[in-house]
Motif scaffolding. Structure first.
Motif, PDB file in Angstrom:
ATOM      1  N   VAL A   1      44.043   7.696  -9.470  1.00  0.00           N
ATOM      2  CA  VAL A   1      44.209   9.097  -9.856  1.00  0.00           C
ATOM      3  C   VAL A   1      45.580   9.574  -9.413  1.00  0.00           C
ATOM      4  O   VAL A   1      45.960   9.379  -8.268  1.00  0.00           O
ATOM      5  CB  VAL A   1      43.098   9.959  -9.216  1.00  0.00           C
TER       6      VAL A   1
ATOM      7  N   LEU B   1      34.398  13.438 -17.007  1.00  0.00           N
ATOM      8  CA  LEU B   1      35.847  13.625 -17.104  1.00  0.00           C
ATOM      9  C   LEU B   1      36.230  14.217 -18.448  1.00  0.00           C
ATOM     10  O   LEU B   1      37.104  15.083 -18.530  1.00  0.00           O
ATOM     11  CB  LEU B   1      36.581  12.303 -16.871  1.00  0.00           C
TER      12      LEU B   1
ATOM     13  N   GLU C   1      36.813   3.675 -14.647  1.00  0.00           N
ATOM     14  CA  GLU C   1      36.233   3.343 -13.342  1.00  0.00           C
ATOM     15  C   GLU C   1      35.430   4.478 -12.717  1.00  0.00           C
ATOM     16  O   GLU C   1      34.860   4.304 -11.644  1.00  0.00           O
ATOM     17  CB  GLU C   1      37.353   2.921 -12.391  1.00  0.00           C
ATOM     18  N   HIS C   2      35.401   5.628 -13.344  1.00  0.00           N
ATOM     19  CA  HIS C   2      34.686   6.771 -12.778  1.00  0.00           C
ATOM     20  C   HIS C   2      33.200   6.431 -12.610  1.00  0.00           C
ATOM     21  O   HIS C   2      32.538   6.072 -13.591  1.00  0.00           O
ATOM     22  CB  HIS C   2      34.857   7.986 -13.686  1.00  0.00           C
TER      23      HIS C   2
ATOM     24  N   HIS D   1      31.220  15.894  -5.343  1.00  0.00           N
ATOM     25  CA  HIS D   1      32.040  14.880  -4.664  1.00  0.00           C
ATOM     26  C   HIS D   1      32.223  15.150  -3.173  1.00  0.00           C
ATOM     27  O   HIS D   1      32.455  16.287  -2.772  1.00  0.00           O
ATOM     28  CB  HIS D   1      33.411  14.797  -5.325  1.00  0.00           C
TER      29      HIS D   1
ATOM     30  N   PHE E   1      41.747   6.345 -14.707  1.00  0.00           N
ATOM     31  CA  PHE E   1      40.547   6.359 -13.879  1.00  0.00           C
ATOM     32  C   PHE E   1      39.267   6.448 -14.704  1.00  0.00           C
ATOM     33  O   PHE E   1      38.198   6.062 -14.234  1.00  0.00           O
ATOM     34  CB  PHE E   1      40.625   7.539 -12.909  1.00  0.00           C
ATOM     35  N   ILE E   2      39.354   6.913 -15.922  1.00  0.00           N
ATOM     36  CA  ILE E   2      38.154   7.183 -16.720  1.00  0.00           C
ATOM     37  C   ILE E   2      37.237   5.962 -16.840  1.00  0.00           C
ATOM     38  O   ILE E   2      36.022   6.092 -16.773  1.00  0.00           O
ATOM     39  CB  ILE E   2      38.517   7.760 -18.109  1.00  0.00           C
TER      40      ILE E   2
ATOM     41  N   VAL F   1      44.038  11.618 -14.864  1.00  0.00           N
ATOM     42  CA  VAL F   1      42.924  10.698 -14.626  1.00  0.00           C
ATOM     43  C   VAL F   1      42.768   9.697 -15.772  1.00  0.00           C
ATOM     44  O   VAL F   1      41.722   9.071 -15.923  1.00  0.00           O
ATOM     45  CB  VAL F   1      41.607  11.465 -14.371  1.00  0.00           C
TER      46      VAL F   1
ATOM     47  N   TYR G   1      39.872   6.793  -4.336  1.00  0.00           N
ATOM     48  CA  TYR G   1      40.365   6.566  -5.702  1.00  0.00           C
ATOM     49  C   TYR G   1      41.826   6.956  -5.895  1.00  0.00           C
ATOM     50  O   TYR G   1      42.309   7.018  -7.020  1.00  0.00           O
ATOM     51  CB  TYR G   1      39.475   7.304  -6.707  1.00  0.00           C
TER      52      TYR G   1
ATOM     53  N   ARG H   1      32.291   8.270 -18.288  1.00  0.00           N
ATOM     54  CA  ARG H   1      33.378   8.960 -18.989  1.00  0.00           C
ATOM     55  C   ARG H   1      33.074  10.442 -19.260  1.00  0.00           C
ATOM     56  O   ARG H   1      33.963  11.272 -19.284  1.00  0.00           O
ATOM     57  CB  ARG H   1      33.661   8.279 -20.322  1.00  0.00           C
TER      58      ARG H   1
END
Length: 110
Positions: free
Chosen positions: A98, A70, A62-63, A86, A59-60, A56, A94, A67
């Motif tokens: 990911v 994660l 855009e999470h 989720h 992706f961090i 990930v 995503y 942050r």
């Protein structure tokens, strides 16, 4: 908690842009929790979800939850917390960021 039934097809979804032979090689990779635990910082961030290992790192930023969540599960199994929060279609939304890098060894605990 209710266990969802995500399978290898969802994991392969993340590799739709890779050639089939490369996707199969990646999915066959088995990691131990000890190996996963080494990927625990921004830029090199892996989490285990439902027996699968995900990178990930990209992706961090855009999470939607920021942050912190994660980073809390960096190099760890975050399945229980992940499933509480989720929806099942989260991987579809995503999957372009990911990356599933394999599966976790069955007897691997950390």
């Amino acid at each position: 908690s209710t266990q969802s039934t995500w399978g290898h097809s969802e994991c392969l979804f993340f590799f739709a842009h890779f050639p089939l032979h490369r996707r199969q090689r990646i999915m066959s990779k088995t990691w131990t929790m000890e190996e996963v635990s080494q990927h625990n910082k921004e830029g090199d961030l892996w989490v285990v979800l439902q027996g699968k290992v995900y990178d990930v790192s990209k992706f961090i930023a855009e999470h939607p939850g920021g942050r912190r969540p994660l980073m809390m599960f960096a190099g760890k199994d975050g399945t229980d917390d992940f499933e509480l929060i989720h929806p099942e279609d989260v991987f579809e939304r995503y999957g372009h960021i990911v990356k599933c890098v394999g599966i976790i060894a069955q007897k691997s605990k950390l």
